[in-house]
Write a protein that holds these residues in place. Structure first.
Motif, PDB file in Angstrom:
ATOM      1  N   ILE A  81       0.798  -1.011   0.102  1.00  0.00           N
ATOM      2  CA  ILE A  81      -0.131   0.268   0.038  1.00  0.00           C
ATOM      3  C   ILE A  81       0.867   1.204   0.071  1.00  0.00           C
ATOM      4  CG2 ILE A  81      -1.460   1.330   1.455  1.00  0.00           C
ATOM      5  CD1 ILE A  81      -3.194  -0.975   2.126  1.00  0.00           C
ATOM      6  N   ASN A 146      -8.948   2.051   2.916  1.00  0.00           N
ATOM      7  CA  ASN A 146      -8.265   1.489   1.603  1.00  0.00           C
ATOM      8  C   ASN A 146      -9.377   1.501   0.521  1.00  0.00           C
ATOM      9  OD1 ASN A 146      -5.765   1.273   2.725  1.00  0.00           O
ATOM     10  ND2 ASN A 146      -6.433  -0.813   3.717  1.00  0.00           N
ATOM     11  N   THR A 148     -10.431   3.492  -1.172  1.00  0.00           N
ATOM     12  CA  THR A 148     -10.360   4.171  -2.529  1.00  0.00           C
ATOM     13  C   THR A 148      -9.258   3.604  -3.532  1.00  0.00           C
ATOM     14  OG1 THR A 148      -9.104   6.498  -3.139  1.00  0.00           O
ATOM     15  CG2 THR A 148      -8.249   5.277  -1.422  1.00  0.00           C
ATOM     16  N   LEU A 149      -8.605   2.439  -2.952  1.00  0.00           N
ATOM     17  CA  LEU A 149      -7.801   1.385  -3.733  1.00  0.00           C
ATOM     18  C   LEU A 149      -8.602   0.266  -4.506  1.00  0.00           C
ATOM     19  CD1 LEU A 149      -5.041   1.106  -1.406  1.00  0.00           C
ATOM     20  CD2 LEU A 149      -5.058   2.926  -3.082  1.00  0.00           C
ATOM     21  N   ASN A 150     -10.063   0.407  -4.166  1.00  0.00           N
ATOM     22  CA  ASN A 150     -11.042  -0.654  -4.970  1.00  0.00           C
ATOM     23  C   ASN A 150     -11.327   0.009  -6.351  1.00  0.00           C
ATOM     24  OD1 ASN A 150     -10.988  -2.707  -2.742  1.00  0.00           O
ATOM     25  ND2 ASN A 150     -12.682  -1.550  -1.660  1.00  0.00           N
ATOM     26  N   ARG A 219      -9.632   9.578   0.860  1.00  0.00           N
ATOM     27  CA  ARG A 219      -8.656   9.365   0.034  1.00  0.00           C
ATOM     28  C   ARG A 219      -7.098   9.142   1.082  1.00  0.00           C
ATOM     29  NH1 ARG A 219     -11.431  11.967  -4.170  1.00  0.00           N
ATOM     30  NH2 ARG A 219     -11.764  10.291  -5.794  1.00  0.00           N
ATOM     31  N   VAL A 222      -5.810   5.134   3.990  1.00  0.00           N
ATOM     32  CA  VAL A 222      -5.055   4.157   3.574  1.00  0.00           C
ATOM     33  C   VAL A 222      -4.040   3.734   4.699  1.00  0.00           C
ATOM     34  CG1 VAL A 222      -4.920   4.697   1.039  1.00  0.00           C
ATOM     35  CG2 VAL A 222      -3.129   5.561   2.486  1.00  0.00           C
ATOM     36  N   VAL A 262      -2.844  -4.498  -4.928  1.00  0.00           N
ATOM     37  CA  VAL A 262      -2.638  -3.659  -3.945  1.00  0.00           C
ATOM     38  C   VAL A 262      -3.396  -3.767  -2.888  1.00  0.00           C
ATOM     39  CG1 VAL A 262      -3.742  -1.491  -4.663  1.00  0.00           C
ATOM     40  CG2 VAL A 262      -1.850  -1.324  -3.294  1.00  0.00           C
ATOM     41  N   ASN A 263      -4.676  -4.032  -3.127  1.00  0.00           N
ATOM     42  CA  ASN A 263      -5.901  -4.312  -1.900  1.00  0.00           C
ATOM     43  C   ASN A 263      -5.933  -5.643  -1.451  1.00  0.00           C
ATOM     44  OD1 ASN A 263      -6.708  -2.128  -0.206  1.00  0.00           O
ATOM     45  ND2 ASN A 263      -8.627  -2.087  -1.427  1.00  0.00           N
ATOM     46  N   ASN A 267     -10.719  -5.845  -6.873  1.00  0.00           N
ATOM     47  CA  ASN A 267     -10.443  -5.446  -8.201  1.00  0.00           C
ATOM     48  C   ASN A 267     -11.128  -6.450  -9.309  1.00  0.00           C
ATOM     49  OD1 ASN A 267      -8.820  -7.747  -7.678  1.00  0.00           O
ATOM     50  ND2 ASN A 267      -6.921  -6.618  -8.548  1.00  0.00           N
ATOM     51  N   SER A 290     -11.574  -6.478  -0.491  1.00  0.00           N
ATOM     52  CA  SER A 290     -10.094  -6.316   0.078  1.00  0.00           C
ATOM     53  C   SER A 290      -9.910  -7.433   1.243  1.00  0.00           C
ATOM     54  CB  SER A 290      -9.861  -5.021   0.459  1.00  0.00           C
ATOM     55  OG  SER A 290      -8.568  -4.771   0.987  1.00  0.00           O
ATOM     56  N   ARG A 292      -7.346  -6.291   3.304  1.00  0.00           N
ATOM     57  CA  ARG A 292      -6.540  -5.505   3.856  1.00  0.00           C
ATOM     58  C   ARG A 292      -7.333  -5.320   5.370  1.00  0.00           C
ATOM     59  NH1 ARG A 292      -1.081  -4.652   2.630  1.00  0.00           N
ATOM     60  NH2 ARG A 292      -0.877  -4.464   0.410  1.00  0.00           N
TER      61      ARG A 292
END
Length: 353
Positions: A81, A146, A148-150, A219, A222, A262-263, A267, A290, A292
Motif C-alpha cells: 500500500i 483503503n 479508495t484503492l478498490n 482518500r 489508507v 494492492v488491496n 479489483n 479487500s 487488507r
C-alpha cells in the motif's frame, strides 16, 4: 507448476478489460456442466486461474510443505500500500469534520462515523448496521480503510468513484436519507463551516466542494506499513515461518487468484458458492472484498454470517475451492491474514490512535 506459480509468472489477466474478466469468470460453475455449456471459456478460465478453480497440474510438493524459497518479492501478485496522496490539508481537515457531522443525516442522528469508525476498523463489529428506519441494512458494512484503492465500491460494485459513493450514501433513505441541497443549507447556516469552506475552497459550502471535502479525507484513509508490506519491500525478517507458510498456502491453494493486487482483492467480481453454499445466496455475484486489515473486521461475508476469521477461511476453502482445509492449513492462512493489518496515523488498525 501450481496455479499460484503461473500467476506469478504471467499476470497479464489483471490488465484485461473488466467486462472480459466478468464474462470469463461467470462461466465458472460448480461442476463439469459449466465447462460443457460454456466450452469456449474453458481455456481462458484455466489461464487466468479463476477463484475456486485451480490449474490441473498439482503442486510439486505437499501443500503443507512450502518450498525453500517462497518467491522473488518483485514477482509477487500483491503490492504494498502506498502512502496517502498529497492533498490540501485544509480540505482533508474539513472533510474529516464533515465525516463526523450528524447534520449530514436527515434527522441529525448519525454521521459517516456511525458505520465507518476510523478509530477502530473503519466499519463496525455488527453483522448488519441499522438503517434510519430501524431495519437492518441489506449488507455487512465494508471498511472505509483503503476503499479508495478498490476498482468499484459496495458489495455489488455499482459505484465507480468515491464521489458517487458519498452521493449515494446521502441519498439512500436507509443510510442518511437527505439531499445534498439540504446538507448544504445546514452547513451554510453555520458561520464556522462557512469560514472553513472559504479557507479551503475560496467560497462557502456547495454541492461540489462538500462532496470533494469528504472524499479528500477518505482518500487519506489508507493503511500502509503492515508486516506483509514490510516483507514485500525487502524486510525478510518481517514474517515468521508460519506466516510465510500461510502466504504460500494462500497462493498455492488458489486464494490469490481473487485476492491480489494492492488491496488483496477489490479489483474483480466473483460468483460466490461455486462448489458449496457460502452465505446468503443473493446476490450471486459480488465484488471481491479487500483483505487488507481483515483480522480487524469481523464478522465476514456480505451477510456477516462468519463470526471469526478461522470460520471464514474454512468456509471459503470449501465453497470456492472445494477444499476441506486442515487445522494446520487454516491456522497458517489466518496467521498470514493477520499480517495484513496496516497502520493509520501511526497506530495499527483496530487500536486507538
Amino acid at each position: 507448476m501450481s496455479g499460484a506459480g503461473y500467476l506469478r509468472s504471467d499476470r497479464s489477466f489483471l490488465n484485461m478489460p473488466f467486462r472480459t474478466l466478468l464474462e470469463l469468470r461467470n462461466c465458472a460453475g460448480p461442476g463439469l456442466a459449466a465447462f460443457v455449456r460454456y466450452g469456449y471459456c474453458a481455456i481462458a478460465i484455466g489461464v487466468v486461474v479463476l477463484c475456486g478453480l485451480q490449474l490441473a497440474a498439482a503442486p510439486s510438493q505437499p501443500l503443507d510443505q512450502p518450498p525453500a524459497s517462497v518467491g522473488t518479492i518483485a514477482e509477487e501478485p500483491i503490492t504494498p500500500i502506498p502512502e496517502p496522496p498529497p492533498i490540501d490539508p485544509r480540505k482533508v481537515k474539513l472533510g474529516e469534520r464533515l465525516f463526523g457531522d450528524p447534520r449530514l443525516s436527515r434527522d441529525n442522528s448519525r454521521s459517516c462515523l456511525s458505520c465507518h469508525d476510523v478509530s477502530s476498523n473503519g466499519a463496525t463489529t455488527k453483522r448488519q448496521d441499522i438503517g434510519l428506519d430501524g431495519s437492518s441494512l441489506p449488507f455487512n458494512t465494508p471498511t472505509i480503510f483503503n476503499a479508495t484503492l478498490n476498482f468499484r465500491l459496495g458489495w455489488e460494485g455499482r459505484l465507480r468513484t468515491m464521489e458517487s459513493d458519498v452521493q449515494a450514501a446521502l441519498a439512500n433513505p436507509q443510510i442518511m436519507g437527505i439531499s445534498i441541497s439540504e446538507v448544504v443549507a445546514k452547513l451554510a447556516a453555520d458561520p464556522d463551516m462557512r469560514k472553513e469552506f472559504t479557507a479551503a475552497y475560496g467560497s462557502g459550502p456547495d454541492a461540489a466542494n462538500m462532496v470533494d471535502a469528504i472524499t479528500s479525507f477518505e482518500r487519506t484513509l489508507v493503511t500502509p506499513d503492515s508486516k506483509f508490506d514490510r516483507w514485500l519491500t525487502g524486510d525478510a525478517a518481517a514474517l515468521s515461518k508460519e506466516e510465510l507458510n500461510g502466504y504460500w498456502l494462500f497462493k498455492s491453494l488458489g486464494c490469490v487468484s481473487c485476492h491480489q493486487g494492492v488491496n488483496v482483492g477489490g479489483n474483480l467480481f466473483e460468483r460466490h458458492g461455486i462448489f458449496h453454499p457460502l452465505a446468503s445466496p443473493k446476490p450471486e455475484i459480488l465484488r471481491v472484498p479487500s483483505l487488507r486489515n481483515v483480522a480487524t473486521t469481523p464478522p465476514y461475508f456480505h451477510d456477516g454470517s462468519a463470526q471469526t476469521l478461522d470460520e471464514a477461511v474454512r468456509k471459503m476453502g470449501l465453497a470456492q475451492l472445494n477444499s476441506t482445509l486442515t487445522d494446520q492449513q487454516v491456522n497458517a492462512i489466518v496467521a498470514y491474514l493477520q499480517t495484513l493489518t496496516g497502520k493509520y496515523r501511526g497506530s495499527p488498525v483496530g487500536a486507538s490512535p
